[in-house]
Every structure is written in structure tokens, then in C-alpha cells.
Design a protein around this motif. Structure first.
Motif, mmCIF file in Angstrom:
data_model
loop_
_atom_site.group_PDB
_atom_site.id
_atom_site.type_symbol
_atom_site.label_atom_id
_atom_site.label_comp_id
_atom_site.label_asym_id
_atom_site.label_seq_id
_atom_site.Cartn_x
_atom_site.Cartn_y
_atom_site.Cartn_z
ATOM 1 N N GLN A 117 0.840 -1.182 0.000
ATOM 2 C CA GLN A 117 0.000 0.000 0.000
ATOM 3 C C GLN A 117 0.886 1.247 0.000
ATOM 4 O O GLN A 117 2.031 1.197 0.451
ATOM 5 C CB GLN A 117 -0.917 -0.009 1.227
ATOM 6 N N PRO A 118 0.366 2.364 -0.513
ATOM 7 C CA PRO A 118 1.153 3.599 -0.539
ATOM 8 C C PRO A 118 1.648 3.977 0.859
ATOM 9 O O PRO A 118 0.939 3.831 1.848
ATOM 10 C CB PRO A 118 0.160 4.638 -1.078
ATOM 11 N N GLY A 119 2.875 4.437 0.925
ATOM 12 C CA GLY A 119 3.409 4.928 2.187
ATOM 13 C C GLY A 119 4.119 3.897 3.041
ATOM 14 O O GLY A 119 4.630 4.230 4.110
ATOM 15 N N MET A 120 4.179 2.633 2.575
ATOM 16 C CA MET A 120 4.831 1.596 3.381
ATOM 17 C C MET A 120 6.331 1.559 3.080
ATOM 18 O O MET A 120 6.876 0.572 2.566
ATOM 19 C CB MET A 120 4.172 0.244 3.138
ATOM 20 N N PHE A 121 6.992 2.652 3.394
ATOM 21 C CA PHE A 121 8.400 2.809 3.029
ATOM 22 C C PHE A 121 9.307 1.880 3.834
ATOM 23 O O PHE A 121 10.328 1.412 3.326
ATOM 24 C CB PHE A 121 8.825 4.269 3.217
ATOM 25 N N SER A 220 -5.306 -0.318 -4.838
ATOM 26 C CA SER A 220 -4.757 -0.692 -3.529
ATOM 27 C C SER A 220 -3.875 -1.930 -3.530
ATOM 28 O O SER A 220 -4.130 -2.904 -4.212
ATOM 29 C CB SER A 220 -5.860 -0.865 -2.494
#
Length: 223
Positions: A117-121, A220
Motif C-alpha cells: 500500500q502507498p506509504g509503506m516505506f 490498492s
């Protein structure tokens, strides 16, 4: 920029109260032979979303492609499919009878399922190490390969479940993963292939009802 392997872009425009698909907007309508110059906003041509991605440009994703050939040219709905997982540089890790392969080419026309998911760095930073360490375990040596029970799908799903376990997430069985994440995308791809080949054969394709149009892809990531 669109990869050449993805095929020519599909365009939809409205004329004669029908949806007409082609690779470009003709000067004259193929049905009535009149000028198709758009006078209304709703008649303006639109691009149809291509369900295929260049897998080598997809980070941390599950990829699906025909074992032989490409979706647009060769897939007949019954052909064998091959799957893999990309690292953060677009290298595709996939399991075959020769062991784990690390492909830098060959997946230019794939169905892609993003796994993060976006932001799961934080997880992305560890992704390449997880994938490499997982791939070097004894489970994926060449002699362990079995076409039906210990194959490319086993490899990808086991890795996905290892990542889910690391994140404290519930694991997925093959049917659940396939139905939730793969089938919606392959349905869209199947519709697109049919449409693409019809336009390629006849120069255009006509439908009467909006609900026959290809649907937008689900979004997603999984993890």
C-alpha cells in the motif's frame, strides 16, 4: 511513455449513438461515413485504460504473464500462465524447474498486482533483502520443483504470506488470493484482449451499451 510491447493504444469515440473503438479517431465514421469532428464534450474521444503493465517498471508487485508469447498476440484463455514477484528495481523473481530466476527482461506485458500500500516505506526498504533471502532457501532449489504442487505460484504465494506474517497480517490461501486480487484483473484483461483483437482484425469495433465497456482496474496494494 507507453511500452511497445503493450500494443497500440485503444481509443473510444461516440457516433451514430454507438460506442466505436479503434486505434485512432478516423476522419469519417465507419458506420455512416460522416465527419466525426466532435461538437459535444460527451462525444470527445477517450483513451481506454490498458490492463497490461511493463513488469520491469513495477516495484514490489505480483506479475502474471503467459508462459509462452504475450497476452495480446498469443493468449487463448487456456494457455499456461507464469507468475513472479518484482523487487524495487523491477527485476522479476520467479521459480521454474531451473530454480529461482531473476529476469531483467521478458515481462514487458504483464498483469500486475501491487503488493504494498502507498506509504509503506519501511517494508519497501527491506523488500529486496526479504525477497533475496527467501529465494536462496532450500525450498526453491531446482530439484524441488513440481509442476502441479510446488511451482511458480507456490513460490509467489509463500513469499507473500511470509511478508504478511512479518507484518502481523492474516495469511491468504491460494483460492482467496486468486479470487480477491488476480481474477478481477484477469477479467479486465480478457475483455481488453477481445476488444483489441477485434479492432486489429476489422479496424474498429462497435457496441450499443455502456455496460459492455472495459471496467476500471481495482487499486490498492495487498500488504
Amino acid at each position: 511513455m507507453q511500452c511497445a510491447a503493450a500494443g497500440k493504444p485503444l481509443i473510444k469515440f461516440n457516433h451514430c449513438r454507438k460506442h466505436i473503438y479503434s486505434f485512432s479517431v478516423p476522419r469519417c465514421c465507419p458506420l455512416c461515413r460522416r465527419d466525426v469532428g466532435s461538437r459535444k464534450l460527451e462525444e470527445a474521444p477517450v483513451s481506454i485504460s490498458n490492463p497490461f503493465a511493463n513488469g520491469h517498471q513495477e516495484k514490489c508487485s505480483f506479475l502474471l504473464r503467459p508462459t509462452q508469447g504475450t497476452f495480446l498476440r498469443d493468449y487463448d484463455g487456456r494457455s499456461d500462465l507464469h507468475v513472479g514477484i518484482t523487487n524495487t528495481n523491477g527485476v522479476v523473481y520467479n521459480y521454474t524447474m531451473h530454480g529461482v530466476q531473476r529476469d531483467e527482461a521478458g515481462w514487458e506485458q504483464s498483469v500486475s498486482v501491487p503488493l504494498l500500500q502507498p506509504g509503506m516505506f519501511g517494508l519497501m526498504d527491506q523488500w529486496d533483502k526479504y525477497l533475496e533471502d527467501f529465494s536462496t532457501t532450500g525450498a526453491w532449489l531446482p530439484h524441488r520443483y513440481e509442476e502441479e504442487h510446488h511451482n511458480c505460484y507456490s513460490y509467489t504465494l509463500t513469499f507473500i504470506n511470509c511478508v504478511l506474517a512479518t507484518e502481523g497480517r492474516e495469511q491468504l490461501d491460494k483460492n482467496e488470493f486468486t479470487e480477491k486480487f488476480v481474477v478481477p484483473r484477469t477479467r479486465k484483461a480478457s475483455k481488453y484482449i477481445t476488444l483489441y483483437r477485434a479492432v486489429e482484425e476489422h479496424g474498429f469495433y462497435v457496441i450499443d451499451h455502456p455496460d459492455q465497456e472495459p471496467s476500471p482496474p481495482p487499486g490498492s496494494g495487498l500488504c
